[in-house]
Design an enzyme around this catalytic site. Structure first.
Site, PDB file in Angstrom:
ATOM      1  CB  THR A  86      -6.141   4.616  -7.433  1.00 36.63           C
ATOM      2  OG1 THR A  86      -7.174   5.568  -7.657  1.00 36.63           O
ATOM      3  CG2 THR A  86      -4.994   4.930  -8.391  1.00 36.63           C
ATOM      4  CG  ASP A  87     -11.373   5.041  -8.907  1.00 30.96           C
ATOM      5  OD1 ASP A  87     -10.443   5.761  -8.489  1.00 30.96           O
ATOM      6  OD2 ASP A  87     -12.584   5.270  -8.649  1.00 30.96           O
ATOM      7  CD  GLU A  88      -7.495   9.613  -8.425  1.00 30.15           C
ATOM      8  OE1 GLU A  88      -6.616  10.307  -8.936  1.00 30.15           O
ATOM      9  OE2 GLU A  88      -8.021   9.869  -7.328  1.00 30.15           O
ATOM     10  CE  LYS A 143      -4.989  12.044  -0.005  1.00 29.09           C
ATOM     11  NZ  LYS A 143      -4.649  10.734   0.471  1.00 29.09           N
ATOM     12  CG  LEU A 144     -14.045  16.497  -0.229  1.00 27.56           C
ATOM     13  CD1 LEU A 144     -13.884  17.981  -0.527  1.00 27.56           C
ATOM     14  CD2 LEU A 144     -15.015  15.867  -1.220  1.00 27.56           C
ATOM     15  CG  ASN A 182     -16.296  16.642  -5.203  1.00 27.43           C
ATOM     16  OD1 ASN A 182     -16.294  15.442  -4.922  1.00 27.43           O
ATOM     17  ND2 ASN A 182     -15.392  17.186  -6.007  1.00 27.43           N
ATOM     18  CE1 TYR A 234      -1.897   8.092  -5.826  1.00 23.49           C
ATOM     19  CE2 TYR A 234      -3.969   8.534  -6.954  1.00 23.49           C
ATOM     20  CZ  TYR A 234      -3.228   7.783  -6.059  1.00 23.49           C
ATOM     21  OH  TYR A 234      -3.803   6.717  -5.410  1.00 23.49           O
ATOM     22  CG  ASN A 240     -10.628   3.640   0.530  1.00 29.29           C
ATOM     23  OD1 ASN A 240     -10.241   2.729   1.246  1.00 29.29           O
ATOM     24  ND2 ASN A 240     -10.864   3.447  -0.758  1.00 29.29           N
ATOM     25  CB  ALA A 298       0.886   9.278 -14.777  1.00 34.70           C
ATOM     26  CB  SER A 299       3.189   7.722 -10.164  1.00 36.50           C
ATOM     27  OG  SER A 299       2.220   7.930  -9.150  1.00 36.50           O
ATOM     28  CE  LYS A 300      -1.352   3.382  -6.456  1.00 31.64           C
ATOM     29  NZ  LYS A 300      -0.713   2.714  -5.279  1.00 31.64           N
ATOM     30  CG  LEU A 357      -2.023  -0.985   1.323  1.00 33.75           C
ATOM     31  CD1 LEU A 357      -1.577  -2.182   2.137  1.00 33.75           C
ATOM     32  CD2 LEU A 357      -3.284  -0.407   1.924  1.00 33.75           C
ATOM     33  CB  ALA A 358       4.343   2.031   0.935  1.00 30.35           C
TER      34      ALA A 358
END
Ligand code: NAD
Ligand code: TDX
Length: 354
Positions: A134-136, A198-199, A258, A159, A189, A161-163, A81-82
């Site tokens: 992630t779904d992103e 986060k939001l 949101n 972010y 989550n 793109a890196s995932k 997860l890191a």
């Protein structure tokens, strides 16, 4: 008892996972975490002295150290997860994201492979490497459609793109070396121990301090929200029952704009911690400059994990958010401890910082 090496176990999802595993005496856990700004031992106080729990402050990019930890702990499973996880920070400073999310994942794969190749037959067969993503990575949806396991990758922030890169590396290690991997891609989550950048925690803490509640753009962007404990049970289901080499999408079946999320939280705060002057927290809502490249909508079709592995979320948004808001109200000390001066809810992510 199974031994699970968890990376990033002092972060938001990782600490919820560790609490679950140790609380249910389900596994012996080695938590490997660098303790960046996002990782905090304060999130793990209640398990710190458990005999099944071990902690090592270490960087997943440190090849030698990771090799030593694998040799000493001899894990049956790795749950990776890191990561650097905040989109806004990736806009201001992508380098850490590329280093940790891509190079860090590469090192975890390389060390896992060499360790796995040396295992005796039975343990080798049973070993699993679960990569949490992630779904992103799938990009942004318009009003219609949902992400599925076969949706083409189209990441759009540093972010994501890196995932996405890390997901590709994980698949390559399975295809090329036969490492028994699994990948999960999850939606947004929420819940206890989420770092207040986060939001949802940003809304709660700004509201309680009587500060403007920042809503990017018009607040029309849509996310699919999943209570973190449900994510944890999904990960463990995939780890135990998932087919090696496959991907599972995890979602909350809970799309919200949101602005709707913000209004719901304000209403909960009005109920549980009414403002002294009797006004609603909603009066603090302030529309601010949009996030650069802001993805419009994420939505998950979670049919595969439901049909094949029998997993479904147990919390709806109302029950999950009630628990979350109450948790933050009861744990403001935790918020102060983890913010420790390094970040104070200020706006980031406009791309003007270096
Ligand atoms: P987080 O930012 O709260 O925690 C990340 C943890 O990783 C921290 O404890 C941090 O100290 C640790 N870490 C960072 N760099 C490290 C390094 N080089 N070596 C060792 N440890 C390091 O993140 P989170 O929200 O808990 O997300 C966990 C994982 O789940 C991430 O991989 C993220 O991409 C993924 N994910 C998150 C969400 C979400 O909504 N939060 C959704 C889907 C997937
Ligand atoms: O102050 C804010 N105001 C606001 O309107 C913040 C921090 C966010 N937003 C918006 C941006 C997004 O549309 O709220 C939505 C959620 O934002 P974040 O909490 O930053 O999450 P998001 O960018 O959607 O990414 C999250 O979900 C997927 C996690 O941070 C990722 O790690 C995960 O992969």
């Amino acid at each position: 008892m199974q031994k699970i090496l968890v990376t990033g176990g002092a972060g938001f999802i990782g600490s919820n996972l560790v609490h679950y595993l140790i609380g249910n005496e389900q596994a012996e856990v080695l938590n490997v975490d660098l303790l960046t700004y996002a990782g905090n031992r304060a999130s793990l106080k209640s398990v710190e002295n458990a005999s099944l729990y071990h902690f090592e402050q270490a960087d997943i990019r440190d090849h030698e150290m990771m090799t030593r930890l694998f040799e000493a702990f001899e894990p049956d499973r790795v749950m990776h997860l890191a990561a650097e996880s905040h989109v806004d920070r990736s806009i201001d400073g992508p380098a850490d994201f590329l280093n940790t999310n891509i190079m860090g994942t590469y090192i975890m794969l390389d060390v896992s492979r060499k360790y796995w190749e040396g295992l005796p037959a039975g343990r080798k067969e049973a070993f699993r490497f679960l990569h949490i993503s992630t779904d992103e990575v799938f990009g942004s949806l318009e009003a219609e459609g949902m992400f599925r396991e076969d949706t083409p990758y189209d990441p759009r922030s540093p972010y994501s793109a890196s995932k996405a890169s890390s997901d590709h590396l994980v698949r390559a290690w399975q295809h090329t070396y036969g490492l028994p991997v699994l990948i999960t891609n999850c939606s947004n989550n929420y819940g206890p121990y989420q770092y207040p950048e986060k939001l949802i925690p940003v809304i709660i803490l700004n509201a309680l301090q009587g500060k403007p509640i920042p809503v990017y753009g018009k607040g029309e962007n849509i996310r699919d929200w999943l209570f973190v404990e449900d994510h944890v049970t999904a990960l463990l289901r995939v780890l135990e029952k998932g087919n090696v080499g496959e991907t599972y999408l995890i979602g909350g079946n809970n799309e919200q704009t949101n602005i709707d999320v913000v209004h719901k939280i304000c209403a909960l705060l009005d109920k549980h911690r009414p403002r002294g002057d009797g006004r609603s927290y909603a009066e603090l809502i302030t529309f601010v400059t949009d996030r650069p490249g802001h993805d419009l909508r994420y939505a998950i079709d979670a049919t595969k994990i439901k049909n094949e592995l029998g997993w479904e979320p147990r919390h709806d948004f109302e029950s999950g958010m009630e628990k979350t808001v109450r948790w933050y109200l009861d744990n403001l000390d935790w918020c102060n401890e983890v913010l420790h001066g390094s970040y104070n809810l200020e706006r980031i992510g406009l791309g003007d910082r270096r």
